[in-house]
Write a protein that holds these residues in place. Structure first.
Motif, PDB file in Angstrom:
ATOM      1  N   LEU A 111       4.434   6.876   8.561  1.00  0.00           N
ATOM      2  CA  LEU A 111       5.489   5.971   7.957  1.00  0.00           C
ATOM      3  C   LEU A 111       5.108   5.755   6.492  1.00  0.00           C
ATOM      4  O   LEU A 111       6.204   5.864   5.924  1.00  0.00           O
ATOM      5  N   LEU A 112       3.904   5.874   6.047  1.00  0.00           N
ATOM      6  CA  LEU A 112       3.728   5.843   4.637  1.00  0.00           C
ATOM      7  C   LEU A 112       4.376   6.888   4.085  1.00  0.00           C
ATOM      8  O   LEU A 112       4.698   6.821   2.810  1.00  0.00           O
ATOM      9  N   VAL A 113       3.941   8.122   4.468  1.00  0.00           N
ATOM     10  CA  VAL A 113       4.460   9.420   3.837  1.00  0.00           C
ATOM     11  C   VAL A 113       5.960   9.387   3.573  1.00  0.00           C
ATOM     12  O   VAL A 113       6.608   9.487   2.631  1.00  0.00           O
ATOM     13  N   LYS A 114       6.671   9.005   4.769  1.00  0.00           N
ATOM     14  CA  LYS A 114       8.312   8.719   4.720  1.00  0.00           C
ATOM     15  C   LYS A 114       8.580   7.819   3.559  1.00  0.00           C
ATOM     16  O   LYS A 114       9.624   7.940   2.588  1.00  0.00           O
ATOM     17  N   LYS A 115       7.775   6.459   3.279  1.00  0.00           N
ATOM     18  CA  LYS A 115       8.087   5.729   2.353  1.00  0.00           C
ATOM     19  C   LYS A 115       7.987   5.879   0.849  1.00  0.00           C
ATOM     20  O   LYS A 115       8.653   5.788   0.062  1.00  0.00           O
ATOM     21  N   LEU A 116       6.808   6.589   0.710  1.00  0.00           N
ATOM     22  CA  LEU A 116       6.465   7.128  -0.578  1.00  0.00           C
ATOM     23  C   LEU A 116       7.530   8.076  -0.957  1.00  0.00           C
ATOM     24  O   LEU A 116       7.903   8.122  -2.196  1.00  0.00           O
ATOM     25  N   LYS A 117       7.806   9.057  -0.181  1.00  0.00           N
ATOM     26  CA  LYS A 117       8.841   9.894  -0.634  1.00  0.00           C
ATOM     27  C   LYS A 117      10.192   9.357  -0.935  1.00  0.00           C
ATOM     28  O   LYS A 117      10.933  10.098  -1.760  1.00  0.00           O
ATOM     29  N   ASP A 118      10.491   7.983  -0.553  1.00  0.00           N
ATOM     30  CA  ASP A 118      11.635   7.601  -1.182  1.00  0.00           C
ATOM     31  C   ASP A 118      11.516   6.748  -2.396  1.00  0.00           C
ATOM     32  O   ASP A 118      12.345   5.946  -3.044  1.00  0.00           O
ATOM     33  N   THR A 119      10.289   6.761  -2.860  1.00  0.00           N
ATOM     34  CA  THR A 119      10.040   6.164  -4.245  1.00  0.00           C
ATOM     35  C   THR A 119      10.490   6.768  -5.387  1.00  0.00           C
ATOM     36  O   THR A 119      10.425   8.174  -5.276  1.00  0.00           O
ATOM     37  N   LYS A 120      10.602   6.203  -6.440  1.00  0.00           N
ATOM     38  CA  LYS A 120      10.798   6.911  -7.763  1.00  0.00           C
ATOM     39  C   LYS A 120       9.765   7.612  -8.243  1.00  0.00           C
ATOM     40  O   LYS A 120       9.703   8.276  -9.162  1.00  0.00           O
ATOM     41  N   GLU A 121       8.556   6.551  -8.179  1.00  0.00           N
ATOM     42  CA  GLU A 121       7.376   7.334  -9.021  1.00  0.00           C
ATOM     43  C   GLU A 121       6.152   7.681  -8.107  1.00  0.00           C
ATOM     44  O   GLU A 121       5.499   8.274  -9.001  1.00  0.00           O
ATOM     45  N   LEU A 122       6.147   7.646  -6.913  1.00  0.00           N
ATOM     46  CA  LEU A 122       5.131   8.327  -6.010  1.00  0.00           C
ATOM     47  C   LEU A 122       5.484   9.545  -5.111  1.00  0.00           C
ATOM     48  O   LEU A 122       6.677   9.098  -4.870  1.00  0.00           O
ATOM     49  N   ALA A 123       4.871  10.448  -5.000  1.00  0.00           N
ATOM     50  CA  ALA A 123       5.207  11.486  -4.149  1.00  0.00           C
ATOM     51  C   ALA A 123       3.929  11.615  -3.329  1.00  0.00           C
ATOM     52  O   ALA A 123       2.638  11.590  -3.597  1.00  0.00           O
ATOM     53  N   PRO A 124       4.188  11.819  -1.904  1.00  0.00           N
ATOM     54  CA  PRO A 124       3.125  11.792  -0.670  1.00  0.00           C
ATOM     55  C   PRO A 124       2.576  13.234  -1.074  1.00  0.00           C
ATOM     56  O   PRO A 124       3.503  14.252  -1.016  1.00  0.00           O
ATOM     57  N   VAL A 125       1.199  13.298  -0.689  1.00  0.00           N
ATOM     58  CA  VAL A 125       0.630  14.542  -0.225  1.00  0.00           C
ATOM     59  C   VAL A 125       0.110  14.197   1.110  1.00  0.00           C
ATOM     60  O   VAL A 125      -0.839  13.558   1.129  1.00  0.00           O
ATOM     61  N   ALA A 126       0.594  14.796   2.090  1.00  0.00           N
ATOM     62  CA  ALA A 126       0.072  14.565   3.620  1.00  0.00           C
ATOM     63  C   ALA A 126      -1.120  15.545   3.641  1.00  0.00           C
ATOM     64  O   ALA A 126      -1.282  16.746   3.711  1.00  0.00           O
ATOM     65  N   GLY A 127      -2.208  14.771   3.932  1.00  0.00           N
ATOM     66  CA  GLY A 127      -3.486  15.141   4.344  1.00  0.00           C
ATOM     67  C   GLY A 127      -3.709  15.390   5.812  1.00  0.00           C
ATOM     68  O   GLY A 127      -3.776  14.469   6.429  1.00  0.00           O
TER      69      GLY A 127
END
Length: 218
Positions: A18-34
C-alpha cells in the motif's frame, strides 16, 4: 525536481505494498521496493516501481551497498506469524538493527520504523501471546532512538484490511486499538513530508481527525 528515493523494506507485505503505491503517486517521493524473493519481482514490475533484492539476513555492508541514492528508509518488514520466534530475532530485531546501521553507514538521514502499539508497554506483553515479537520491536526501537538517524517510530494497533477512513488518532483508548493498513500507509507518507515528526514515537489507531492535520499539528 528530482524525486527523493524511499526504500521500503518489506515492500511485499500488506502495509508495504500500500505504501509503495501511495509513494508512487506523490510529487516528491519515489518508492524503491525492497523485496526478498525473486517471485516478487513481477508484482512490482507491473506497478512500474523500482525494486531491489533486500535480504535482512545479509551483512550490514551488503545492506548498505543497496542504499545508494536512497534518501529515506521505511522498515515495514516482519518474519510473520508462520515462522518460529528464532526468525523474529533474525528479522524483526537483528534485521531492523542492521538496516539502521546500514543507513547510518551510507549517510541516509531519514528512517521510519513501523513498530507495534504495545512495543513500549512491558506490562502488556505477558498475556499478548506474542511476547517475543514485542521484545524484538522494543529493542529495535530503542536502538533506533540511540542512532544518529532522523527517526519516526509508528506504533499501529491491530491491523485491519479494507479501505482506510483517512482519519486517525495518535493515542490509544479503551476502544481504540485498531487501525486500517491503508491509513498506516497514508500516515507514513505524511510523516515523510513533515519534519515535525522527526524524533517522535507515535501510537496510531482509528480516530476522527484527518491524517494530514493530525500529523501537522504535532
Amino acid at each position: 525536481m528530482d524525486k527523493k528515493n524511499v526504500l521500503v523494506i518489506g515492500a511485499n507485505g500488506k502495509v508495504g505494498t500500500l505504501l509503495v503505491k501511495k509513494l508512487k503517486d506523490t510529487k516528491e517521493l519515489a518508492p524503491v521496493a525492497g523485496i526478498r524473493k525473486p517471485e516478487q519481482v513481477e508484482k512490482f514490475d507491473k506497478l512500474g516501481v523500482q525494486h531491489i533484492m533486500f535480504d535482512l539476513t545479509a551483512t550490514v555492508e551488503e545492506l548498505a551497498a543497496k542504499m545508494i541514492d536512497v534518501h529515506a528508509v521505511v522498515f515495514s518488514a516482519g518474519s510473520g506469524g508462520h515462522t518460529g520466534y528464532d526468525q523474529t530475532l533474525v528479522i524483526d530485531l537483528d534485521g531492523a538493527i542492521k538496516s539502521i546501521e546500514a543507513a547510518e553507514k551510507m549517510g541516509v538521514k531519514r528512517y521510519i520504523m513501523v513498530s507495534g502499539i504495545d512495543a513500549d508497554s512491558r506490562e502488556n506483553w505477558e498475556n499478548s501471546g506474542i511476547k517475543p515479537y514485542y521484545i524484538a520491536k522494543h529493542y529495535a526501537d530503542r536502538f533506533l532512538k540511540s542512532s544518529k538517524l532522523e527517526y519516526t517510530i509508528l506504533r499501529p494497533g491491530l491491523l485491519l484490511d479494507g479501505e482506510g477512513t483517512g482519519s486517525i488518532a495518535l493515542e490509544a483508548g479503551a476502544n481504540k486499538r485498531q487501525i486500517f493498513r491503508d491509513d498506516v500507509a497514508s500516515t507514513i507518507v505524511e510523516c515523510l513530508t513533515n519534519d515535525n515528526t522527526i524524533g517522535q514515537s507515535l501510537v496510531l489507531v482509528n480516530g476522527d481527525q484527518a491524517i494530514d492535520s493530525s500529523v501537522q499539528q504535532l
